[in-house]
Structure formats: structure tokens, C-alpha cells
Scaffold this active site. Structure first.
Site, PDB file in Angstrom:
ATOM      1  N   ASN B 136       0.759  -1.444   0.111  1.00 61.56           N
ATOM      2  CA  ASN B 136       0.086  -0.017  -0.034  1.00 61.56           C
ATOM      3  C   ASN B 136       0.770   1.240   0.114  1.00 61.56           C
ATOM      4  OD1 ASN B 136      -2.459  -1.157  -0.099  1.00 61.56           O
ATOM      5  ND2 ASN B 136      -2.711  -1.312   2.209  1.00 61.56           N
ATOM      6  N   LYS B 188      15.012 -14.671 -33.939  1.00 63.87           N
ATOM      7  CA  LYS B 188      14.264 -13.296 -34.572  1.00 63.87           C
ATOM      8  C   LYS B 188      13.882 -13.792 -35.922  1.00 63.87           C
ATOM      9  CE  LYS B 188      15.438 -10.480 -31.286  1.00 63.87           C
ATOM     10  NZ  LYS B 188      14.908  -9.919 -30.598  1.00 63.87           N
ATOM     11  N   LYS B 214      17.425 -18.686 -27.677  1.00 63.10           N
ATOM     12  CA  LYS B 214      16.656 -18.299 -27.020  1.00 63.10           C
ATOM     13  C   LYS B 214      15.081 -18.208 -27.293  1.00 63.10           C
ATOM     14  CE  LYS B 214      15.837 -14.458 -23.808  1.00 63.10           C
ATOM     15  NZ  LYS B 214      14.743 -13.809 -24.860  1.00 63.10           N
ATOM     16  N   ASP B 216      11.896 -15.438 -27.316  1.00 63.57           N
ATOM     17  CA  ASP B 216      11.776 -14.262 -26.909  1.00 63.57           C
ATOM     18  C   ASP B 216      10.565 -14.114 -25.912  1.00 63.57           C
ATOM     19  OD1 ASP B 216      12.553 -11.596 -26.385  1.00 63.57           O
ATOM     20  OD2 ASP B 216      12.908 -11.480 -28.352  1.00 63.57           O
ATOM     21  N   GLU B 217      10.557 -12.958 -24.953  1.00 65.23           N
ATOM     22  CA  GLU B 217       9.555 -13.043 -23.834  1.00 65.23           C
ATOM     23  C   GLU B 217       8.031 -13.240 -24.175  1.00 65.23           C
ATOM     24  OE1 GLU B 217      10.946 -10.467 -25.260  1.00 65.23           O
ATOM     25  OE2 GLU B 217       9.606  -8.778 -25.303  1.00 65.23           O
ATOM     26  N   HIS B 306      13.558 -13.895 -18.131  1.00 59.81           N
ATOM     27  CA  HIS B 306      13.403 -12.609 -18.818  1.00 59.81           C
ATOM     28  C   HIS B 306      12.592 -11.636 -18.042  1.00 59.81           C
ATOM     29  CE1 HIS B 306      12.530  -9.771 -21.765  1.00 59.81           C
ATOM     30  NE2 HIS B 306      13.161 -10.402 -22.698  1.00 59.81           N
ATOM     31  N   HIS B 339      18.152 -11.031 -17.024  1.00 57.17           N
ATOM     32  CA  HIS B 339      18.818 -10.083 -18.008  1.00 57.17           C
ATOM     33  C   HIS B 339      19.054  -8.939 -17.274  1.00 57.17           C
ATOM     34  CE1 HIS B 339      17.387 -11.972 -22.040  1.00 57.17           C
ATOM     35  NE2 HIS B 339      16.878 -12.725 -21.073  1.00 57.17           N
ATOM     36  N   LYS B 346      21.482  -1.377 -26.670  1.00 60.34           N
ATOM     37  CA  LYS B 346      20.492  -0.583 -26.930  1.00 60.34           C
ATOM     38  C   LYS B 346      19.444  -0.078 -25.742  1.00 60.34           C
ATOM     39  CE  LYS B 346      16.750  -3.895 -28.371  1.00 60.34           C
ATOM     40  NZ  LYS B 346      16.211  -4.619 -29.346  1.00 60.34           N
ATOM     41  N   SER B 391      21.741  -8.404 -23.155  1.00 61.90           N
ATOM     42  CA  SER B 391      20.929  -8.625 -24.352  1.00 61.90           C
ATOM     43  C   SER B 391      20.394  -7.299 -25.056  1.00 61.90           C
ATOM     44  CB  SER B 391      19.961  -9.661 -24.191  1.00 61.90           C
ATOM     45  OG  SER B 391      19.081  -9.894 -25.204  1.00 61.90           O
TER      46      SER B 391
END
Lengths: 144, 497
Positions: B136, B188, B214, B216-217, B306, B339, B346, B391
Site C-alpha cells: 500500500n 528473430k 532463446k 523471446d519473452e 526474462h 537479464h 540499446k 541482451s
């Protein structure tokens, strides 16, 4: 011949680099000794990724602090087993580690046999995988 | 009786006055004690407080202590049935935050140190700990903004937690990989690939020289690829790459799902296929994370986390919580990977702040280091170490910086830097592995690898064309934005306000 990069197994810290020279090995030994790690030499003719216990070329050299002396032992092992894999491992006894801190190959056979995947087809589309080391196809007594 | 806007009060020691019905200030109720000496068994927390106008620093700190422990808005006589002095958290120190207040761009903030008795918490429950510490209190009106900066978890409390299921040391032993950072890549594009195409990317990356690929999330079980298909194709890729290289390889199979039952089902399937690692997202919640950590310990599985969602509350300096606290909680909860920033990539990250996260995950004991944002000494009570994962926007051309800032115990994840390689995915992986091994070799040889880094990479690129192509493509890419989360400290101790 293996089909991956370099046509060879890529275990250890430096398998993607050209084979280390004696001078380069000496510098890596110095690094281990500076950190207080004990260097051990191990060899095998079966580099299966889960073959953990290679044969020890003597115990780790806890009390040998001279890289030249260790290199002599490495060369003795390579001379005795020219067609085996030989690796150098540095052991750290620090609390919280107590495990290897370095591991790299210093010898490999001229022709590396490699591995194949054995697929056990199970129910549904599941497959059980076994990685088979061609080096173990011959009985131990007939390998060189 | 006064409102909380009145200044200059002290704890009321006369019991009859103290427990008279009505509203008291938190200082008067006993939540501020400048003379308090924290016990070794206390949980300590450091909050950054921005009080409402007219609320002084001690009262704001006392209010946070009160609202995160026993207090309610008015006096209750039922306190007197309890050992309430013990259960009351004590704010015991408050310092003005450097570079805030009049004459600066930021309104006045304070660092408040608060001690909590061990008996306020249930053993082995992050949910219980956090329900108090970030419950709270974060919506409390007397403060404009509140940020949890750091915590000291006593050894006695740490010992009630499992800690990392596997830990860095055992993970390395299982992988048979020592003396260098591990290499990974996120598949990717993260969304849209079919199972068959997805596994292709995994196979190419692993065969080329990466240790891990891996999910991705947000890859769970979508119309373009349901989870069983992904698991089957990925494990074909993992095993084929292991045979091709003679190395243990892994793919972080993301088992995140809508219910615990479904996560267990996915994890069991991953195990039946021989996967060495499964993955979860931070958004599943603390209790689900602890459950999966327990499952991982019982099933010899490495558990990758992650940190999806953390930036919603960790990035802004005045409100929320610092990521180092998440690092501490996750080490207690029992994950093996998390991570934790790249410094050069980036995503957000000041170098010293990131080092503070890494130390928190990896050290057996961390001293107080204000420059890293570590406000407390922390003994980790022999808990396993968590492997940090770097990452986001990193590439082979930064290898010297990555090794320098992040050290050896880290997974370097080059997603775009592997899959976007002009000569293909395997070549991308080769470039990263060659760059890494060349840099570790140089470091061990005692070379000034941080300054000579570009030279070391160029030398290796002379015999490694994939590395040359990587350097030609990304060599100059940097992400130089100012960090929003930096340490606020002056080298000498600040005077108590």
C-alpha cells in the site's frame, strides 16, 4: 570430417582460434598460476560432450608454480597420446567456486571422428535423442 | 492531536496519550527512531522519498515505515494487545538526496533508511516480503513519489529461501564450459515464424558456435506456432548442433503460460525431450517464479528469467523500485539467469549501476558501494550465483568493452548481431565466438585488451572472414544516450537532515 566451423569439435575456451603454440599455452598457464589455480592435464579418445571424466595425466599440479614445468608435462602427455584429445583444466579452490575456471584443448587427433544423432521415435511426434560418439565404435583395446 | 502536516513532534511515550483515539503523526506513533541500532536479523530498506509540501523528512520517512509495517491512519487500541514496539518498522536515518531541492531542477528528495524486524515476514515468501515493502505504501498520499532503492536481507531470512536452482558454478559444470562468457542469441523475428522455420534459426546459431539460443519473452503459444511444435523442432536443432560440434547446447524454451498447471505441463515436456534449460518471464509473478525455481531444482533444469515488464517501474528515478532490488529478490526466489543490462547496447544502463546489478547476482558478499548504488553490505549466505544475461543491441565489434564491463560470468546475447549477419546465421555465430575467444586469450595474456580491442578484433578478422564481415557491417554502431538511472551520492557521507 566434421561439417562445422573448422571441421572439428569446439569444446574448450579456444577451439575457434588456430591451435595454440607452446608460447601461447605458456601465457595461459601463467594466467592460471597468477590466479592461484592448480593446473591439471587430462586426455581421452572419446570426447562425447557428456564424457566428463577424461583420464588424468597425474593429479592437478597443486604445487608446481613454473609454467615451463607444466608445459613439459603437457608435451609428455601429447607425446604419449598423439591421437587423443588432451585438455588443460585450471581448478579454483576459492569458496563459492571450487570448480574449474579454465579448460582448453591442446591436442586433438589428425582425423576427428565426430558424432551422430540417434533418434528414438516415441509416441506422438516426440523423439528421444542420443548423441553417439563414432570414436567408441571400436572396442577400447583396438583404438589407438 | 494533529494532522500529519504539523512539524516538529516526537514519539509520545506516555501510553495513555499515545493510545487515545484519534489521529497522530507517524513520528508521534513511534515509526521514527534516530537512535535505533539495526539488528543483524533486521530487514533493511532504503527508500527515495519525495514528500508532499509541508511534510518534513522525518515524518515522511516515519509514514513510509508505518504504512509498510503496522500502521493504519488512526490510532487503534488493539496495538496494546501486541508487542507493537517490535512490529513497528523504524525509520532511523534520513539524508537529503544530493542534487535535489532548492536551486536544482528536481524537487527535494530524501533517502530514508528503515529497519523491519524479522518476525514481520514469512520465511521463503517473496510475495509476503513484497506485500509489506512495496504494498500500500506506494500509493500513500503524504508522499508525492516513492522509490525502493535497495534492501539488506539478513542471513537468517536468506536461509529460508531456496536460492538459484542451479547457479553459475553448476551450470558451467553441466555445460562443460569454463573461463569465458557464454554466447547466446534470441531467435528473430520474435513473432511469426512457423515451428519448422524457427528451429532452422536455432540450429544455424548453435552449430555456428553459440552455446544457447532463446525464445523471446512473448513467444508462448500463438496461432503461427503452438508450443509443442516449437519445443519439438527446437530440440531437434539443439541435438543436431550438439552432435555437429561436440558441445552441450541449449535453447531456452519459454514455458510462460496462463496458469501454473500449464507451465508445469510445458516444463515437463521440455524435460522429456532432454532440454537442459527452460525459461519464464518476470510478469508471471513472484510466487509463480518461486514455484518454477523449485520445479527446476527438482528436475535438474537451468531456469532462465526474462525481465519482461521491469522497466514499467524500474526506470524512472523518483518512483517505483530500482532493478537491483529485483536482482536480490530473484536470487532469493531461485532463478539461474536474469537479464541485467549490457552497458553498451540499446537498453538503459549506466556502467556502474549495471556493475552493481552484476555484483548483486554474482558475489558471495557485497560491501556497501554507493557509487554502484549498493547502500548496504550484503552477505549472500552461500546462495548460488545467478548468471547475468546481456541482451539488446550488442555486436562482435564491442567484444573488448563487453568483457571489460561485464566480466566472464555472463551470457552475451547477440540476436540481431548473429541472425542479421550478411553471410548467414552460422557465420554470425562464428564471428561472435571468434571475437570472444580472441579477446579472452588476449586478456589472459595480460594485454591491455580494452584499448587494444579494435586491433585484436582486426587481427582475428584477417583469418576469419565472418568476423571481418561483422566488423564491416556493425563496427561503428553505438547507442550513446544518457542514462536515466544513475547513482546519487557524494563520496563523503552526507549529514543527516
Amino acid at each position: 570430417m566434421m561439417t562445422n566451423q573448422g571441421n572439428r569439435i569446439t569444446q574448450g575456451q579456444f577451439s575457434f582460434l588456430p591451435d595454440l603454440t607452446d608460447a601461447q599455452i605458456t601465457k595461459q598457464l601463467e594466467y592460471a598460476l597468477q590466479n592461484g589455480w592448480a593446473v591439471g592435464i587430462e586426455y581421452t579418445d572419446d570426447p562425447h560432450p557428456r564424457n566428463t571424466y577424461w583420464e588424468m595425466h597425474g593429479n592437478p599440479m597443486f604445487d608446481l608454480k613454473d609454467p615451463a614445468g607444466i608445459l613439459t608435462e603437457i608435451n609428455a602427455c601429447r607425446k604419449t597420446f598423439p591421437n587423443h584429445y588432451v585438455r588443460v583444466t585450471a581448478f579454483d579452490s576459492t569458496r563459492g567456486v571450487e570448480s574449474p575456471r579454465m579448460s582448453y584443448l591442446v591436442n586433438r587427433p589428425a582425423r576427428e571422428a565426430g558424432f551422430n544423432v540417434v533418434r528414438e521415435e516415441r509416441g506422438g511426434r516426440s523423439v528421444g535423442y542420443t548423441i553417439h560418439s563414432y570414436a567408441t565404435d571400436k572396442p577400447e583395446g583396438e583404438r589407438n | 492531536m494533529g494532522s500529519i502536516k504539523d512539524g516538529g513532534a516526537a514519539q509520545i511515550t506516555d501510553a495513555k496519550q499515545r493510545y487515545k483515539s484519534g489521529v497522530l503523526k507517524y513520528v508521534q506513533m513511534g515509526y521514527w527512531d534516530a537512535d535505533y541500532q539495526p539488528k543483524d536479523t533486521d530487514v533493511l530498506a532504503l527508500f527515495r522519498i519525495t514528500p508532499q509540501e509541508g511534510v518534513d523528512a522525518e515524518e515522511a520517512a516515519a509514514a513510509v515505515a508505518g504504512e509498510s509495517s503496522t500502521a493504519t491512519w488512526t490510532v487503534v487500541w488493539t496495538d496494546r494487545l501486541t508487542a507493537c514496539d517490535l512490529y513497528r518498522a523504524k525509520a532511523y536515518r534520513v539524508d537529503p538526496v544530493p542534487n535535489t531541492g532548492p536551486g536544482t531542477k528536481t524537487e527535494q528528495q530524501y533517502f530514508a533508511y528503515i529497519a523491519y524486524d524479522l518476525d514481520l515476514f514469512e520465511g521463503g515468501s517473496i510475495a509476503n516480503l513484497t506485500a509489506s515493502i512495496i504494498g500500500n505504501v506506494f500509493g500513500f498520499k503524504a508522499i508525492k513519489a516513492l522509490r525502493l532503492e535497495d534492501m539488506r536481507i539478513p542471513v537468517a531470512y536468506l536461509k529460508t529461501f531456496q536460492g538459484p536452482a542451479t547457479g553459475v558454478v553448476v551450470e558451467r559444470e553441466r555445460l562443460d564450459k569454463f573461463g569465458r562468457p557464454l554466447l547466446g542469441a534470441t531467435t528473430k523475428p520474435k513473432l511469426g515464424l512457423s515451428g519448422r522455420n524457427y528451429g532452422r534459426v536455432v540450429y544455424e546459431g548453435l552449430k555456428g558456435g553459440l552455446d544457447f539460443m532463446k525464445d523471446d519473452e512473448n513467444i508462448n503459444s500463438q496461432p503461427f506456432m503452438h508450443w509443442r511444435d516449437r519445443f519439438l523442432y527446437c530440440m531437434e536443432a539443439v541435438n543436431k548442433a550438439a552432435a555437429a560440434t561436440g558441445e552441450v547446447k541449449g535453447h531456452y524454451l519459454n514455458v510462460t503460460a496462463g496458469t501454473m498447471e500449464e507451465m508445469y505441463e510445458r516444463a515437463e515436456f521440455a524435460k522429456s525431450l532432454g532440454s537442459i534449460i527452460v525459461m519464464i518471464d518476470l510478469v508471471i509473478g513472484y510466487t509463480a517464479i518461486q514455484s518454477m525455481a523449485r520445479w527446476a531444482r527438482n528436475n535438474d533444469m537451468i531456469l532462465h528469467l526474462h525481465r519482461a515488464g521491469n522497466s514499467t517501474y524500474s526506470r524512472q528515478k523518483n518512483h517505483g523500485m530500482n532493478f537491483r532490488v529485483i536482482c536480490k529478490w530473484m536470487r532469493m526466489a531461485g532463478v539461474d539467469h536474469i537479464h541485467a543490462g549490457t552497458v553498451v547496447g540499446k537498453l538503459e544502463g549506466d556502467p556502474l549501476m549495471i556493475r552493481g546489478f552484476y555484483d548483486t547476482l554474482l558475489d558471495t558478499h557485497t560491501p556497501e558501494q554507493l557509487e554502484k548504488g549498493l547502500f548496504f553490505e550484503q552477505d549472500w549466505a552461500s546462495h548460488n550465483k545467478v548468471m547475468p544475461v546481456a541482451s539488446g543491441g550488442i555486436h562482435a565489434g564491442q567484444m573488448h568493452q563487453l568483457l571489460h564491463y561485464l566480466g566472464e560470468d555472463v551470457v552475451l546475447q547477440f540476436g540481431g548481431g548473429t541472425i542479421g549477419h550478411p553471410m548467414g546465421i552460422q557465420a554470425g555465430a562464428v564471428a561472435n565466438r571468434v571475437a570472444l575467444e580472441a579477446m579472452v586469450l588476449a586478456r589472459n595474456e595480460g594485454r591491455d585488451y580494452l584499448n587494444e580491442g579494435p586491433r585484436i578484433l582486426q587481427d582475428a578478422a584477417r583469418w576469419c572472414s565472418p568476423l571481418k564481415a561483422a566488423l564491416d557491417t556493425w563496427g561503428d554502431v553505438t547507442f550513446n544516450y544518457e542514462s536515466t538511472d544513475t547513482a546519487d551520492y557524494v563520496p563523503t557521507a552526507t549529514a543527516s537532515a
